[in-house]
Scaffold this motif. Structure first.
Motif, short mmCIF file in Angstrom:
data_model
loop_
_atom_site.label_atom_id
_atom_site.label_comp_id
_atom_site.label_asym_id
_atom_site.label_seq_id
_atom_site.Cartn_x
_atom_site.Cartn_y
_atom_site.Cartn_z
N GLY A 218 11.37 -1.03 -0.60
CA GLY A 218 10.04 -1.17 -0.01
C GLY A 218 8.96 -1.10 -1.07
O GLY A 218 8.98 -1.83 -2.07
N GLY A 219 8.02 -0.19 -0.87
CA GLY A 219 6.92 -0.03 -1.82
C GLY A 219 7.26 0.78 -3.05
O GLY A 219 6.39 1.00 -3.91
N ARG B 18 3.43 -2.53 3.81
CA ARG B 18 3.33 -1.56 2.71
C ARG B 18 2.44 -0.39 3.10
O ARG B 18 2.73 0.76 2.75
CB ARG B 18 2.78 -2.25 1.45
CG ARG B 18 2.48 -1.26 0.31
CD ARG B 18 3.69 -0.44 -0.07
NE ARG B 18 3.43 0.52 -1.12
CZ ARG B 18 3.91 1.76 -1.12
NH1 ARG B 18 4.65 2.21 -0.11
NH2 ARG B 18 3.65 2.57 -2.12
N LYS C 128 5.68 -6.51 -1.43
CA LYS C 128 5.81 -5.07 -1.65
C LYS C 128 6.25 -4.76 -3.07
O LYS C 128 5.78 -3.79 -3.68
CB LYS C 128 6.82 -4.48 -0.65
CG LYS C 128 6.34 -4.43 0.78
CD LYS C 128 7.42 -3.90 1.69
CE LYS C 128 7.00 -3.94 3.15
NZ LYS C 128 8.10 -3.63 4.07
N ARG D 7 3.48 3.46 3.01
CA ARG D 7 2.75 4.44 2.21
C ARG D 7 2.60 5.74 3.00
O ARG D 7 2.80 6.84 2.47
CB ARG D 7 1.38 3.88 1.84
CG ARG D 7 0.79 4.44 0.56
CD ARG D 7 -0.57 3.86 0.30
NE ARG D 7 -0.56 2.43 0.10
CZ ARG D 7 -0.22 1.83 -1.03
NH1 ARG D 7 0.15 2.55 -2.07
NH2 ARG D 7 -0.25 0.52 -1.15
#
Length: 270
Positions: A51-52, A16, A78, A20
């Motif tokens: 994903g995040g 993660r 995540k 980011r």
């Protein structure tokens, strides 16, 4: 899990943190892509392999208040972080679900399906694209971004970068993926029936800043796969990461993300 289906980049909290940085680096070019689709208030959107959830939240903001964005991924860690961040940002029209890209319920309930950097890791991207299309309402939009790793570069020449480049290609190919999926995207979407196809190519690059950190971060996050495939020792991996980070810190060096191919279009009118 079958190695042929294994996502080569590390998941969880470490993964993660890399995402980011990647999300911030890609924010401008992905936002420009979404501008082309003319999202409007009230639309429903699906982000596959979210994903995040950085893009999922952007989609939610664009279709608020009556619209909704759903992000799906196979990494519950995540997704939990994504839910927390959405709550912190006060977003009430976003949802995150645990789901495989090819096992999504097939009701056509979305006006837009989006996916970034997912197909490159799949042994059967065509099945995934067809699954995406089953989620779309008539004339809905499909928007896909994926990498062409062959377009990666570092100047001046760097042995550590070349070693990283070779290792990344190998571990992805070992699991049935295609590190140069971006080149194939327009043809795949055309063959799956998407109309009014448009294509753009972007490549965030720089002499400084977070864009230069991604090679080292990615090398760190493929370390498990590299070790599993017996392609390098832990000591060599540490050395490559250290040299990539030193290279990134030099203001005279130029590098960035791999070439990114953006493709979008719509389902045909009935």
């Amino acid at each position: 899990m079958n190695r042929k289906n294994q996502y080569v980049i590390r998941g969880g909290i470490e993964g993660r943190e890399r995402l980011r940085v990647l999300g911030r680096v890609m924010q401008k070019s992905t936002a420009a892509l979404l501008d082309q689709v003319n999202l409007s208030e009230g639309m429903t959107c699906l982000d596959v392999g979210c994903g995040g959830g950085d893009v999922t939240r952007e989609l939610a903001r664009r279709v608020a208040p009556a619209g909704k964005a759903v992000g799906i991924d196979i990494d519950e860690t995540k997704l939990s972080i994504a839910r927390e961040e959405a709550a912190e940002q006060g977003l009430t029209n976003v949802e995150f679900r645990l789901s495989d890209a090819q096992e999504i319920p097939t009701a056509p309930e979305y006006d837009l399906v989006y996916s970034r950097f997912l197909l490159t890791h799949l042994a059967d991207p065509v099945s995934a694209i067809r699954s995406f299309l089953k989620q779309l309402r008539p004339t809905g939009f499909l928007v896909v971004e994926d990498i062409d790793f062959s377009g990666s570069f570092a100047h001046p020449e760097s042995r550590s970068f070349q070693r990283f480049f070779d290792l990344y290609n190998t571990v992805v190919q070992n699991r049935g993926g295609d590190p140069n999926m971006g080149q194939r995207l327009p043809g795949l979407l055309h063959d799956c029936g998407i109309q009014d196809l448009k294509v753009s190519v972007v490549q965030p690059t720089g002499l400084q800043g977070e864009v230069k950190l991604l090679n080292g971060l990615t090398m760190e996050n493929i370390a498990d796969a590299v070790l599993e495939d017996d392609l390098a020792t832990p000591e060599e991996i540490d050395k490559i990461v250290r040299e990539l980070n030193d290279y990134a810190a030099d203001p005279r060096t130029l590098t960035g993300v791999p070439r990114v191919v953006q493709v979008w279009g719509r389902l045909p009118f009935a």
